[in-house]
Motif scaffolding. Sequence first.
Motif, PDB file in Angstrom:
ATOM      1  N   SER A   1      -9.794  15.455   4.411  1.00 37.43           N
ATOM      2  CA  SER A   1      -9.474  14.133   3.877  1.00 37.43           C
ATOM      3  C   SER A   1      -9.011  14.217   2.425  1.00 37.43           C
ATOM      4  CB  SER A   1     -10.697  13.210   3.986  1.00 37.43           C
ATOM      5  OG  SER A   1     -10.449  11.949   3.422  1.00 37.43           O
ATOM      6  N   VAL A   2      -9.717  15.007   1.624  1.00 34.49           N
ATOM      7  CA  VAL A   2      -9.331  15.170   0.222  1.00 34.49           C
ATOM      8  C   VAL A   2      -8.016  15.945   0.119  1.00 34.49           C
ATOM      9  CG1 VAL A   2      -9.994  16.196  -1.994  1.00 34.49           C
ATOM     10  CG2 VAL A   2     -11.711  15.031  -0.583  1.00 34.49           C
ATOM     11  N   SER A   3      -7.860  16.972   0.949  1.00 34.62           N
ATOM     12  CA  SER A   3      -6.630  17.763   0.944  1.00 34.62           C
ATOM     13  C   SER A   3      -5.424  16.904   1.301  1.00 34.62           C
ATOM     14  CB  SER A   3      -6.744  18.921   1.940  1.00 34.62           C
ATOM     15  OG  SER A   3      -7.778  19.802   1.587  1.00 34.62           O
ATOM     16  N   ARG A   4      -5.601  16.022   2.259  1.00 32.87           N
ATOM     17  CA  ARG A   4      -4.505  15.131   2.670  1.00 32.87           C
ATOM     18  C   ARG A   4      -4.076  14.228   1.513  1.00 32.87           C
ATOM     19  NH1 ARG A   4      -5.996  11.295   7.521  1.00 32.87           N
ATOM     20  NH2 ARG A   4      -7.361  10.512   5.869  1.00 32.87           N
ATOM     21  N   ALA A   5      -5.048  13.731   0.747  1.00 32.47           N
ATOM     22  CA  ALA A   5      -4.706  12.913  -0.420  1.00 32.47           C
ATOM     23  C   ALA A   5      -3.912  13.724  -1.440  1.00 32.47           C
ATOM     24  CB  ALA A   5      -5.982  12.356  -1.053  1.00 32.47           C
ATOM     25  N   ILE A   6      -4.301  14.970  -1.663  1.00 31.83           N
ATOM     26  CA  ILE A   6      -3.592  15.831  -2.615  1.00 31.83           C
ATOM     27  C   ILE A   6      -2.142  16.033  -2.180  1.00 31.83           C
ATOM     28  CG2 ILE A   6      -3.479  18.172  -3.572  1.00 31.83           C
ATOM     29  CD1 ILE A   6      -6.569  18.233  -3.284  1.00 31.83           C
ATOM     30  N   MET A   7      -1.915  16.125  -0.864  1.00 34.06           N
ATOM     31  CA  MET A   7      -0.579  16.410  -0.349  1.00 34.06           C
ATOM     32  C   MET A   7       0.391  15.243  -0.522  1.00 34.06           C
ATOM     33  SD  MET A   7      -0.354  19.529   0.490  1.00 34.06           S
ATOM     34  CE  MET A   7       1.298  19.361   1.178  1.00 34.06           C
ATOM     35  N   THR A   8      -0.076  14.093  -0.946  1.00 35.48           N
ATOM     36  CA  THR A   8       0.836  12.994  -1.259  1.00 35.48           C
ATOM     37  C   THR A   8       1.562  13.220  -2.576  1.00 35.48           C
ATOM     38  OG1 THR A   8      -0.815  11.684  -2.462  1.00 35.48           O
ATOM     39  CG2 THR A   8      -0.670  11.361  -0.056  1.00 35.48           C
TER      40      THR A   8
ATOM     41  N   ALA B   1       0.815  -1.223   0.000  1.00 36.07           N
ATOM     42  CA  ALA B   1       0.000   0.000   0.000  1.00 36.07           C
ATOM     43  C   ALA B   1       0.844   1.265   0.000  1.00 36.07           C
ATOM     44  CB  ALA B   1      -0.937  -0.014   1.204  1.00 36.07           C
ATOM     45  N   HIS B   2       1.942   1.290   0.780  1.00 36.53           N
ATOM     46  CA  HIS B   2       2.737   2.520   0.845  1.00 36.53           C
ATOM     47  C   HIS B   2       3.375   2.850  -0.504  1.00 36.53           C
ATOM     48  CE1 HIS B   2       5.957  -0.483   1.514  1.00 36.53           C
ATOM     49  NE2 HIS B   2       6.731   0.408   0.943  1.00 36.53           N
ATOM     50  N   ALA B   3       3.716   1.808  -1.287  1.00 38.46           N
ATOM     51  CA  ALA B   3       4.331   2.041  -2.585  1.00 38.46           C
ATOM     52  C   ALA B   3       3.321   2.507  -3.622  1.00 38.46           C
ATOM     53  CB  ALA B   3       5.042   0.775  -3.069  1.00 38.46           C
ATOM     54  N   ILE B   4       2.051   2.151  -3.435  1.00 40.97           N
ATOM     55  CA  ILE B   4       1.008   2.674  -4.324  1.00 40.97           C
ATOM     56  C   ILE B   4       1.022   4.196  -4.273  1.00 40.97           C
ATOM     57  CG2 ILE B   4      -1.492   2.876  -4.646  1.00 40.97           C
ATOM     58  CD1 ILE B   4      -0.494   0.212  -5.571  1.00 40.97           C
ATOM     59  N   VAL B   5       1.248   4.742  -3.077  1.00 38.71           N
ATOM     60  CA  VAL B   5       1.294   6.197  -2.905  1.00 38.71           C
ATOM     61  C   VAL B   5       2.637   6.755  -3.369  1.00 38.71           C
ATOM     62  CG1 VAL B   5       1.142   8.090  -1.247  1.00 38.71           C
ATOM     63  CG2 VAL B   5      -0.316   6.078  -0.979  1.00 38.71           C
ATOM     64  N   SER B   6       3.737   6.210  -2.837  1.00 38.32           N
ATOM     65  CA  SER B   6       5.044   6.820  -3.066  1.00 38.32           C
ATOM     66  C   SER B   6       5.605   6.561  -4.455  1.00 38.32           C
ATOM     67  CB  SER B   6       6.041   6.318  -2.008  1.00 38.32           C
ATOM     68  OG  SER B   6       6.196   4.905  -2.084  1.00 38.32           O
ATOM     69  N   ASP B   7       5.347   5.367  -5.014  1.00 40.50           N
ATOM     70  CA  ASP B   7       5.948   5.007  -6.304  1.00 40.50           C
ATOM     71  C   ASP B   7       5.012   5.213  -7.489  1.00 40.50           C
ATOM     72  OD1 ASP B   7       8.016   4.250  -4.675  1.00 40.50           O
ATOM     73  OD2 ASP B   7       7.792   2.100  -5.004  1.00 40.50           O
ATOM     74  N   TYR B   8       3.705   5.117  -7.242  1.00 44.75           N
ATOM     75  CA  TYR B   8       2.749   5.211  -8.343  1.00 44.75           C
ATOM     76  C   TYR B   8       1.899   6.483  -8.280  1.00 44.75           C
ATOM     77  CZ  TYR B   8       3.985   0.409  -9.441  1.00 44.75           C
ATOM     78  OH  TYR B   8       4.677  -0.728  -9.789  1.00 44.75           O
ATOM     79  N   ASN B   9       2.032   7.244  -7.213  1.00 44.02           N
ATOM     80  CA  ASN B   9       1.335   8.530  -7.072  1.00 44.02           C
ATOM     81  C   ASN B   9      -0.187   8.396  -7.177  1.00 44.02           C
ATOM     82  OD1 ASN B   9       4.096   9.466  -8.899  1.00 44.02           O
ATOM     83  ND2 ASN B   9       3.759  10.324  -6.870  1.00 44.02           N
ATOM     84  N   ILE B  10      -0.701   7.336  -6.537  1.00 41.99           N
ATOM     85  CA  ILE B  10      -2.141   7.118  -6.429  1.00 41.99           C
ATOM     86  C   ILE B  10      -2.533   7.341  -4.972  1.00 41.99           C
ATOM     87  CG2 ILE B  10      -4.024   5.462  -6.701  1.00 41.99           C
ATOM     88  CD1 ILE B  10      -2.226   3.930  -8.673  1.00 41.99           C
ATOM     89  N   ALA B  11      -3.589   8.103  -4.719  1.00 46.49           N
ATOM     90  CA  ALA B  11      -4.010   8.362  -3.345  1.00 46.49           C
ATOM     91  C   ALA B  11      -5.505   8.140  -3.206  1.00 46.49           C
ATOM     92  CB  ALA B  11      -3.660   9.785  -2.933  1.00 46.49           C
ATOM     93  N   LEU B  12      -5.903   7.721  -2.004  1.00 53.32           N
ATOM     94  CA  LEU B  12      -7.305   7.460  -1.676  1.00 53.32           C
ATOM     95  C   LEU B  12      -7.785   8.421  -0.595  1.00 53.32           C
ATOM     96  CD1 LEU B  12      -9.889   5.615  -1.643  1.00 53.32           C
ATOM     97  CD2 LEU B  12      -8.705   4.241   0.090  1.00 53.32           C
TER      98      LEU B  12
ATOM     99  N   CYS C   1      -0.058  13.095  -5.450  1.00 51.41           N
ATOM    100  CA  CYS C   1      -0.677  12.148  -6.374  1.00 51.41           C
ATOM    101  C   CYS C   1      -1.041  12.833  -7.691  1.00 51.41           C
ATOM    102  CB  CYS C   1      -1.931  11.536  -5.753  1.00 51.41           C
ATOM    103  SG  CYS C   1      -3.265  12.721  -5.434  1.00 51.41           S
ATOM    104  N   ASN C   2      -1.129  12.022  -8.737  1.00 47.52           N
ATOM    105  CA  ASN C   2      -1.706  12.511  -9.992  1.00 47.52           C
ATOM    106  C   ASN C   2      -2.950  11.715 -10.370  1.00 47.52           C
ATOM    107  OD1 ASN C   2      -0.559  10.116 -11.075  1.00 47.52           O
ATOM    108  ND2 ASN C   2       1.328  11.246 -11.553  1.00 47.52           N
ATOM    109  N   PHE C   3      -3.323  10.780  -9.474  1.00 46.22           N
ATOM    110  CA  PHE C   3      -4.540   9.989  -9.641  1.00 46.22           C
ATOM    111  C   PHE C   3      -5.158   9.865  -8.255  1.00 46.22           C
ATOM    112  CE2 PHE C   3      -6.252   5.777 -11.696  1.00 46.22           C
ATOM    113  CZ  PHE C   3      -7.547   6.159 -11.391  1.00 46.22           C
TER     114      PHE C   3
END
Length: 241
Positions: free
Chosen positions: A151-158, A76-87, A160-162
């Motif tokens: 919650s949405v703002s926190r996802a943006i701060m990762t 899960a952590h790599a989905i965020v850090s390596d693939y720039n996907i956030a939930l 992410c581009n998706f």
Amino acid sequence: MLLEIKNLYVKYGNIEALHGISFNVDKGEIVTLIGANGAGKTTTLHAITRVPPPEGSKVSSGDILYNGQSLLNVPAHAIVSDYNIALAPEGRHIFGNLTVEENLKLATYSRLDDESLKRDYERVYDLFPKMAERRNQRSETLSGGEQQMLSVSRAIMTACNFILLDEPSMGLSPLLMYDMFRALKKLNEEGMTILLIEQNANLALKFAHRGYVMDTGEIAAHGTASELLNNPDVKRAYLGG
């Protein structure tokens, strides 16, 4: 094609929650999944992001491809850090004992570029001015709508581009709902790809480019947003028509 779900089956123990669903999301699109509670929408987002769903669930067959690469064995952590996907999950899941700014800072754990971080803080505060006003306030004291914005703002701060959104309008007043979707539309215009689950199917289809209707773990219909808005079966079942 940015995201491709291919014949995906997910089980909770002996119970099959997803029965071979397939759909895709292209770069820059807003795609929505609509359907009744229990249709498998949240399960789908959990499968994509590798966020641990309820104990005992697993992908039993099929694949999830992102830019042609399978995500099935990605933590899960790599989905965020390596693939720039956030939930941005259903139920917000913010840290109530931390301030707004501290919640946002937690989402930046894998980021190193101070200049881009500064720009994203400014971006979030521009999209959601309430977050700027409340930045030093403990998040448990925010209204429900403000917590959803956080919650949405926190996802943006990762960075992410998706972004995957699970019921972003839940509990929001009509005014805050408008503010939320105005901000999401602006994000998309800036290049963000969005996969959306939304209880207000009419709103979701007016916001999205395309949609898929889920029914008890299967894709029951799909098409452009306009096609689904004018589909008699969809109107009768989900749009009150």
